[in-house]
Design an enzyme around this catalytic site. Structure first.
Site, PDB file in Angstrom:
ATOM      1  N   TRP A 134       0.828  -0.917  -0.102  1.00  0.00           N
ATOM      2  CA  TRP A 134      -0.020  -0.132  -0.087  1.00  0.00           C
ATOM      3  C   TRP A 134       0.693   1.296   0.044  1.00  0.00           C
ATOM      4  CZ3 TRP A 134      -5.708   0.036   0.964  1.00  0.00           C
ATOM      5  CH2 TRP A 134      -6.150   1.387   1.123  1.00  0.00           C
ATOM      6  N   GLU A 206       7.503  -1.704   1.300  1.00  0.00           N
ATOM      7  CA  GLU A 206       7.678  -1.339   2.546  1.00  0.00           C
ATOM      8  C   GLU A 206       8.395  -2.501   3.350  1.00  0.00           C
ATOM      9  OE1 GLU A 206       3.204  -1.311   3.762  1.00  0.00           O
ATOM     10  OE2 GLU A 206       3.073  -1.821   1.944  1.00  0.00           O
ATOM     11  N   ASP A 239       9.403   2.712   1.475  1.00  0.00           N
ATOM     12  CA  ASP A 239       8.161   3.358   2.099  1.00  0.00           C
ATOM     13  C   ASP A 239       8.332   3.014   3.444  1.00  0.00           C
ATOM     14  OD1 ASP A 239       5.716   4.467   2.941  1.00  0.00           O
ATOM     15  OD2 ASP A 239       4.746   3.511   1.151  1.00  0.00           O
ATOM     16  N   GLN A 242       5.086   3.561   8.250  1.00  0.00           N
ATOM     17  CA  GLN A 242       4.695   2.943   9.218  1.00  0.00           C
ATOM     18  C   GLN A 242       5.926   2.430   9.972  1.00  0.00           C
ATOM     19  OE1 GLN A 242       1.499   0.210   9.041  1.00  0.00           O
ATOM     20  NE2 GLN A 242       0.507   1.099   7.455  1.00  0.00           N
ATOM     21  N   LYS A 268       3.052   9.012   7.716  1.00  0.00           N
ATOM     22  CA  LYS A 268       2.272   8.997   9.387  1.00  0.00           C
ATOM     23  C   LYS A 268       3.060   9.279  10.123  1.00  0.00           C
ATOM     24  CE  LYS A 268      -0.159   5.077   7.012  1.00  0.00           C
ATOM     25  NZ  LYS A 268      -1.389   5.356   7.257  1.00  0.00           N
ATOM     26  N   ARG A 402      -4.403  -5.922  12.511  1.00  0.00           N
ATOM     27  CA  ARG A 402      -3.308  -5.245  12.461  1.00  0.00           C
ATOM     28  C   ARG A 402      -3.126  -4.289  13.985  1.00  0.00           C
ATOM     29  NH1 ARG A 402      -1.933  -1.007   7.687  1.00  0.00           N
ATOM     30  NH2 ARG A 402      -3.817  -0.359   8.287  1.00  0.00           N
TER      31      ARG A 402
HETATM   32  C1  LIG Z   1       2.972   2.188   3.957  1.00  0.00           C
HETATM   33  C2  LIG Z   1       2.250   3.101   3.427  1.00  0.00           C
HETATM   34  N1  LIG Z   1       2.400   4.113   2.570  1.00  0.00           N
HETATM   35  C3  LIG Z   1       1.745   5.097   1.969  1.00  0.00           C
HETATM   36  C4  LIG Z   1       0.511   5.220   2.612  1.00  0.00           C
HETATM   37  C5  LIG Z   1      -0.385   6.141   2.183  1.00  0.00           C
HETATM   38  O1  LIG Z   1      -0.381   7.404   2.957  1.00  0.00           O
HETATM   39  P1  LIG Z   1      -1.704   8.544   2.847  1.00  0.00           P
HETATM   40  O2  LIG Z   1      -2.725   7.634   3.255  1.00  0.00           O
HETATM   41  O3  LIG Z   1      -1.079   9.485   3.883  1.00  0.00           O
HETATM   42  O4  LIG Z   1      -1.509   9.084   1.484  1.00  0.00           O
HETATM   43  C6  LIG Z   1      -0.169   4.379   3.595  1.00  0.00           C
HETATM   44  C7  LIG Z   1      -1.394   4.553   4.050  1.00  0.00           C
HETATM   45  O5  LIG Z   1      -1.858   3.763   4.629  1.00  0.00           O
HETATM   46  C8  LIG Z   1       0.634   3.454   3.878  1.00  0.00           C
HETATM   47  O6  LIG Z   1       0.679   2.521   4.935  1.00  0.00           O
END
Ligand SMILES: Cc1ncc(COP(=O)(O)O)c(C=O)c1O
Length: 432
Positions: A134, A206, A239, A242, A268, A402
């Protein structure tokens, strides 16, 4: 409770996906959110995985108040002092050579910027992402996202490829069981090499595939991903929306893994609940991108309010020693969950890192058939009993809670959450 306001929520708001609670909410403080009936609910998702310091931490509210006396927003061509201070501080927090930052608002935006940096410096446009990933909801980020619904919005940006994710519990290529031997990565890369237009730009990942079900890749996975990127002339993007700033007990997952990406995105957890994100890269890549004409000029780039908040978040994480605390609390919570697993056959797997934990529900531990009904019912019952948890449910990926409370969570709050979970599981199983 104002029934008219609850009704108005149906009339006045666009539904944006996910499971929304029927109640409305009023306050959020520490680990507790309060609804419109005055009920206190333990927030074991840290808001949307952002409020690692707990909600409304005094350091954040003070930074906001101070910004009201100095500056909230400025012309994007005016660089506020606070932004430079945050850039300098981030360079200290991140592994070298990651030292140049661009401050934006959302995670989606930070990934757009990262992808653009990769594209302009490689000249390519093809992107590899992991199954279950994501990265956001805007054009480029959404095209590299495989955990949400991709249907209904027409063609995605061309050149996005998915490789199977290293899920040892539910192997996407149905090859491993419990130990991932990274065949998924080798097969995925072979498929990419077969399909490529010869214009590679980036691999984005991620460090813990969170929305895809808290998948922690096996040791050595990211070294191989880095080599795969280098071999193909692609930029590696982590990314860390989190995983950065304490949730795994370290400043970044990259530091923990000993693998430094070419570009890192932070969101975040950087704003602790406010919309602050960053795209960070090396001086060399930044120089190359700048000369090639890189732009990412937004209305809220380099906003002083958010930079002040970011400075307060990093200072608090260090001052309150929240990184080692995340490890301790993560171990404590995992132990509580493992005790529950002894009593509930439906808990198939418990996995994660630090205070980012996944609990997978199954109909039986051998066949591992996902127990979606139980996931839905128990989550609902937990909420009634005062615990908010996030269930990730996809037919192909199972039903996974989660669990990610703020790093400031106490052992008493964890005990309360585990007791609620136990009761909710027992009652839900009786109902099914
Ligand atoms: C790993 C990761 N990257 C990017 C995003 C996207 O972030 P945003 O919702 O602030 O655009 C999320 C959102 O849940 C995420 O979990």
């Amino acid at each position: 409770m104002d029934p008219e306001l609850r009704a108005a929520a149906k009339d006045a708001l666009i539904r944006y996906g996910g499971d929304a609670f029927p109640n409305l909410f009023r306050t959020a403080k520490g680990t507790i959110v309060t609804d419109d009936e005055g009920r206190e609910i333990l927030d074991f998702t840290s808001g949307q995985m952002c409020a690692t310091l707990g909600h409304n931490h005094p350091a954040i509210t003070t930074a906001i108040k101070n910004s009201c006396d100095t500056a909230l927003h400025m012309f994007s061509g005016m660089i506020p002092e606070s932004v430079v201070k945050l850039g300098r501080l981030l360079a200290d927090w991140l592994p070298p050579p990651l030292q140049k930052s661009l401050f934006l608002n959302t995670g989606s935006e930070s990934n757009e910027a990262a992808l653009r940096l990769a594209k302009i410096t490689t000249g390519g446009y093809e992107v590899i992402a992991l199954g279950g990933s994501w990265h956001g909801t805007t054009g480029g980020s959404a095209a590299a996202t495989f955990a949400s619904d991709r249907r209904g919005y027409g063609p995605k940006i061309p050149g996005n490829h998915v490789i199977p994710e290293p899920n040892a519990y539910r192997c996407p290529i149905e090859h491993c069981r419990d130990t991932c031997d990274m065949s998924c990565l080798r097969v995925g890369l072979k498929m990419f090499d077969m399909a490529t237009d010869g214009e590679p730009a980036a691999i984005i990942a991620e460090p813990v595939v969170s929305a895809g079900g808290i998948i922690v890749p096996p040791e050595g996975y990211f070294d191989q991903l880095k080599s795969a990127a280098q071999d193909r002339g692609m930029k590696l993007i982590f990314d860390e929306a989190q995983t950065a700033f304490g949730r795994l007990g370290t400043a970044t997952a990259a530091a923990k893994l000993g693998v430094v990406p070419d570009i890192m995105t932070l969101s975040k957890t950087l704003g602790g609940g406010l919309p602050l994100s960053a795209t960070v890269t090396s001086a060399e890549i930044e120089e190359e991108a700048h000369h090639a004409g890189f732009t990412f000029y937004t209305s809220h780039v380099s906003d002083p309010l958010l930079a002040n908040v970011g400075l307060a978040v990093l200072d608090t994480i260090a001052r309150e020693e929240l990184m080692p605390r995340a490890i301790l609390m993560g171990e404590y919570l995992t132990k509580g969950l493992r005790d529950l697993q002894q009593r509930h056959e439906a808990i198939g797997d418990i996995r994660g890192d630090g205070l980012l934990i996944g609990v997978e529900l199954v109909k039986d531990r051998h066949a591992r058939e996902p127990f979606h009904d139980l996931g839905a019912l128990t989550t609902e019952r937990c909420f009634e009993l005062g615990l908010s948890m996030n269930i990730r449910r996809r037919p192909e990926r199972g039903s996974v809670w989660r669990i990610a409370p703020p790093l400031t969570v106490s052992t008493e709050e964890i005990d309360r959450a585990v007791t609620i979970l136990d009761q909710a599981l027992t009652e839900s199983l009786d109902k099914i």
